[in-house]
Write a protein that holds these residues in place. Structure first.
Motif, PDB file in Angstrom:
ATOM      1  N   SER A 133       0.827  -1.203   0.000  1.00  0.00           N
ATOM      2  CA  SER A 133       0.000   0.000   0.000  1.00  0.00           C
ATOM      3  C   SER A 133       0.865   1.259   0.000  1.00  0.00           C
ATOM      4  O   SER A 133       0.477   2.276  -0.572  1.00  0.00           O
ATOM      5  CB  SER A 133      -0.974   0.007   1.170  1.00  0.00           C
ATOM      6  OG  SER A 133      -0.303   0.009   2.400  1.00  0.00           O
ATOM      7  N   GLN A 134       2.053   1.199   0.610  1.00  0.00           N
ATOM      8  CA  GLN A 134       2.973   2.337   0.546  1.00  0.00           C
ATOM      9  C   GLN A 134       3.403   2.578  -0.893  1.00  0.00           C
ATOM     10  O   GLN A 134       3.476   3.714  -1.347  1.00  0.00           O
ATOM     11  CB  GLN A 134       4.203   2.102   1.412  1.00  0.00           C
ATOM     12  CG  GLN A 134       3.949   2.246   2.886  1.00  0.00           C
ATOM     13  CD  GLN A 134       5.192   1.975   3.713  1.00  0.00           C
ATOM     14  OE1 GLN A 134       6.110   1.297   3.279  1.00  0.00           O
ATOM     15  NE2 GLN A 134       5.201   2.514   4.920  1.00  0.00           N
ATOM     16  N   LEU A 135       3.688   1.498  -1.616  1.00  0.00           N
ATOM     17  CA  LEU A 135       4.100   1.635  -3.013  1.00  0.00           C
ATOM     18  C   LEU A 135       2.961   2.193  -3.860  1.00  0.00           C
ATOM     19  O   LEU A 135       3.193   3.026  -4.734  1.00  0.00           O
ATOM     20  CB  LEU A 135       4.589   0.301  -3.571  1.00  0.00           C
ATOM     21  CG  LEU A 135       5.151   0.329  -4.989  1.00  0.00           C
ATOM     22  CD1 LEU A 135       6.311   1.316  -5.108  1.00  0.00           C
ATOM     23  CD2 LEU A 135       5.584  -1.054  -5.420  1.00  0.00           C
ATOM     24  N   GLU A 136       1.744   1.765  -3.598  1.00  0.00           N
ATOM     25  CA  GLU A 136       0.596   2.292  -4.338  1.00  0.00           C
ATOM     26  C   GLU A 136       0.458   3.795  -4.135  1.00  0.00           C
ATOM     27  O   GLU A 136       0.011   4.507  -5.029  1.00  0.00           O
ATOM     28  CB  GLU A 136      -0.688   1.586  -3.901  1.00  0.00           C
ATOM     29  CG  GLU A 136      -0.780   0.149  -4.347  1.00  0.00           C
ATOM     30  CD  GLU A 136      -1.958  -0.586  -3.736  1.00  0.00           C
ATOM     31  OE1 GLU A 136      -2.783   0.049  -3.048  1.00  0.00           O
ATOM     32  OE2 GLU A 136      -2.031  -1.811  -3.921  1.00  0.00           O
ATOM     33  N   GLN A 137       0.844   4.283  -2.969  1.00  0.00           N
ATOM     34  CA  GLN A 137       0.749   5.703  -2.645  1.00  0.00           C
ATOM     35  C   GLN A 137       1.974   6.498  -3.126  1.00  0.00           C
ATOM     36  O   GLN A 137       1.964   7.720  -3.102  1.00  0.00           O
ATOM     37  CB  GLN A 137       0.630   5.887  -1.121  1.00  0.00           C
ATOM     38  CG  GLN A 137      -0.553   5.186  -0.503  1.00  0.00           C
ATOM     39  CD  GLN A 137      -1.874   5.831  -0.861  1.00  0.00           C
ATOM     40  OE1 GLN A 137      -1.971   7.036  -0.947  1.00  0.00           O
ATOM     41  NE2 GLN A 137      -2.893   5.026  -1.090  1.00  0.00           N
ATOM     42  N   ALA A 138       3.008   5.806  -3.552  1.00  0.00           N
ATOM     43  CA  ALA A 138       4.269   6.455  -3.920  1.00  0.00           C
ATOM     44  C   ALA A 138       4.129   7.255  -5.208  1.00  0.00           C
ATOM     45  O   ALA A 138       3.271   6.950  -6.056  1.00  0.00           O
ATOM     46  CB  ALA A 138       5.355   5.403  -4.089  1.00  0.00           C
TER      47      ALA A 138
END
Length: 53
Positions: free
Chosen positions: A5-10
């Protein structure tokens, strides 16, 4: 927050960097070859930026 989810928000450039690293590592591209190829890509992208200005 999970890593996925962090990568999706990156930002897009971080997502692309992660994808490129994955591609290079899964294809066992040596760091020397990867850096040489990325320098060519960088020069090409800079040329495209300059010609579009």
């Amino acid at each position: 927050m999970s890593q996925a989810s962090q990568l999706e928000q990156a930002p897009e450039h971080i997502k692309l960097a992660v994808d490129l690293i994955y591609l290079l590592e899964t294809n066992e591209v040596s760091p020397e070859v990867a850096i040489a190829a990325l320098e060519i890509v960088k020069q090409d992208m800079h040329s495209k930026l300059e010609s579009s200005s």
